[in-house]
Each structure stands twice: as C-alpha cells, then as structure tokens.
Design a protein around this motif. Structure first.
Motif, PDB file in Angstrom:
ATOM      1  N   GLN A  43       0.731  42.445 -15.783  1.00 45.51           N
ATOM      2  CA  GLN A  43       2.088  42.027 -16.103  1.00 45.51           C
ATOM      3  C   GLN A  43       2.788  43.061 -16.980  1.00 45.51           C
ATOM      4  O   GLN A  43       3.992  43.316 -16.819  1.00 45.51           O
ATOM      5  CB  GLN A  43       2.064  40.650 -16.786  1.00 45.51           C
ATOM      6  N   GLY A  44       2.021  43.690 -17.880  1.00 45.04           N
ATOM      7  CA  GLY A  44       2.602  44.743 -18.707  1.00 45.04           C
ATOM      8  C   GLY A  44       3.003  45.955 -17.882  1.00 45.04           C
ATOM      9  O   GLY A  44       4.087  46.528 -18.083  1.00 45.04           O
TER      10      GLY A  44
ATOM     11  N   SER B 139       6.128  45.099 -15.941  1.00 51.99           N
ATOM     12  CA  SER B 139       7.320  45.131 -16.805  1.00 51.99           C
ATOM     13  C   SER B 139       7.790  46.564 -17.035  1.00 51.99           C
ATOM     14  O   SER B 139       8.996  46.839 -17.072  1.00 51.99           O
ATOM     15  CB  SER B 139       7.015  44.451 -18.143  1.00 51.99           C
TER      16      SER B 139
ATOM     17  N   VAL C 213       9.623  47.614 -13.968  1.00 53.38           N
ATOM     18  CA  VAL C 213      10.965  47.024 -13.949  1.00 53.38           C
ATOM     19  C   VAL C 213      11.908  47.832 -14.841  1.00 53.38           C
ATOM     20  O   VAL C 213      13.044  48.143 -14.467  1.00 53.38           O
ATOM     21  CB  VAL C 213      10.920  45.548 -14.405  1.00 53.38           C
TER      22      VAL C 213
ATOM     23  N   ILE D 291       7.492  42.704  -9.648  1.00 52.80           N
ATOM     24  CA  ILE D 291       8.576  43.656  -9.915  1.00 52.80           C
ATOM     25  C   ILE D 291       9.866  43.243  -9.221  1.00 52.80           C
ATOM     26  O   ILE D 291      10.932  43.161  -9.830  1.00 52.80           O
ATOM     27  CB  ILE D 291       8.171  45.069  -9.454  1.00 52.80           C
TER      28      ILE D 291
ATOM     29  N   ALA E 264      12.564  40.198 -10.313  1.00 53.76           N
ATOM     30  CA  ALA E 264      13.364  40.481 -11.511  1.00 53.76           C
ATOM     31  C   ALA E 264      14.469  41.482 -11.211  1.00 53.76           C
ATOM     32  O   ALA E 264      15.614  41.329 -11.657  1.00 53.76           O
ATOM     33  CB  ALA E 264      12.460  41.005 -12.627  1.00 53.76           C
TER      34      ALA E 264
END
Length: 206
Positions: free
Chosen positions: A60-61, A64, A67, A95, A98
C-alpha cells in the motif's frame, strides 16, 4: 484516446514469460490497433503470495508513492482512461481508482476476479479494494463466462462486457504450405505439465 495501462500481476515488459504477460501485451496491441495511444502507467508488481500484514502495508505504501508520482507527472495533462488488466485479491489495483477519481478519468478493468473463498483468510482488505474498482468501473471486461456471475454476485450493478477469445496469428501465417500445421498451447512447468508435453510428443510421433 490516451490510455494508461496497468497490469498489477505482471507488467507487459516483465522479463519472465507467462500467460499473464502475453495477455497484457496482446491487450495493449489490440487497443493500439483500435487507434488508441497506450502507455504502461506503472511497473509496480502488486502480487503477494501470503496476506502478511507487513507485506500488505508495504504494498500500500508503494502504491501510494506511485499515485503521488503519476499525479505529479500528469499535473498538466492526464490520460483519458485507466485500463487495468487482471486485478484480483492477490494482485489488486491500488493505483488506478485513486487516479481515476482525482483526474476524472474513466476506469476500466479486464479479467477482474472476486472470490468468496477469501473470507476469513486475511485477504479481505485487498479483495475489498478490487471490489471497489469493479463497482466504479465504466466497464468490466470479462474474458470467460465464469467471471461474469462472480462479479455480479458481489456487485449486482457492475457494468459488464464480454470479450471473445483472440490471439495474434502472425506467427502462424505461412503461405503455400500444404502439410497441416498442429499447434499445442498449454503451460510448461516442472512436474505433470512438462510430462504431459513429453507424452504428447511421443503420441504424435506415432
């Protein structure tokens, strides 16, 4: 149309051959043949073997960060559409949704998969993200009849389209060949799959 293409399981330029890589490449080619401008938006491989909390947090990091990177890259102009190939609970698209929301892009999936068996396994968080993508997608392209009811069972209002099987026949185009040509297509991995190839070769020799 400018299309941002993403394959979270295995990017089209991954060095290890596989059916997923080939399918991603063929989808890119098909979109280009339809007149679209396609660019691979990210090479982030989102595949996890086990739903370990630390691994999920790390993924998830990394997503982000992608993104943020693409947000900066598209600060003046963004693609028209985000196309995600084969998101599922072990390899979700963390990704595209968002970015699609942020830039007002259409979001499209191909071969999305939702599995009931993940309940109580630790994969729920990532499957929820896949399901959210299916729900928001302008269309979810199904490559097999089996995928369609699975998506609709979880997201009854999901927009679905079917894409019949296809392949790039260029390698098989041979003019003036009288002898029949036989093609065998299957996985080749150690064990039963490789032994099956050997058995097939022995049978054809007869």
């Amino acid at each position: 149309m400018k299309i941002a293409f993403y394959a979270p399981l295995k990017p089209p330029d991954h060095p290890v051959p596989s059916g997923d890589r080939l399918m991603a490449r063929q989808l890119v080619t098909a979109l280009e043949l339809a007149g679209h401008e396609v660019a691979v938006a990210s090479d982030l491989r989102a595949y996890l073997r086990e739903p370990l909390p630390d691994a999920i947090d790390a993924l998830q990091g990394a997503a982000s960060a992608e993104v943020a990177r693409l947000t900066g890259l598209w600060s003046t102009a963004s693609p028209d559409l985000w196309f995600c190939y084969h998101p599922y609970y072990k390899s979700p698209d963390l990704i595209g949704p968002a970015l699609a929301t942020r830039f007002g892009m259409a979001y499209v999936t191909a071969e999305s998969s939702l599995a009931r068996k993940v309940v109580g396994t630790g994969w729920e968080t990532l499957q929820d993200r896949v399901q959210e993508g299916v729900a928001m997608a302008a269309v979810n392209i199904c490559l097999t009849a089996r995928d369609r009811p699975g998506l609709l069972a979880a997201v009854p209002d999901a927009r679905i389209a079917m894409l019949p099987p296809f392949l790039d026949a260029t390698a098989f185009e041979k003019g003036g060949v009288d002898a029949p040509v036989m093609v065998s297509v299957a996985m080749m991995r150690p064990g039963d799959k490789l032994r099956s190839y050997a058995m097939l070769a022995q049978a054809l020799a007869l």
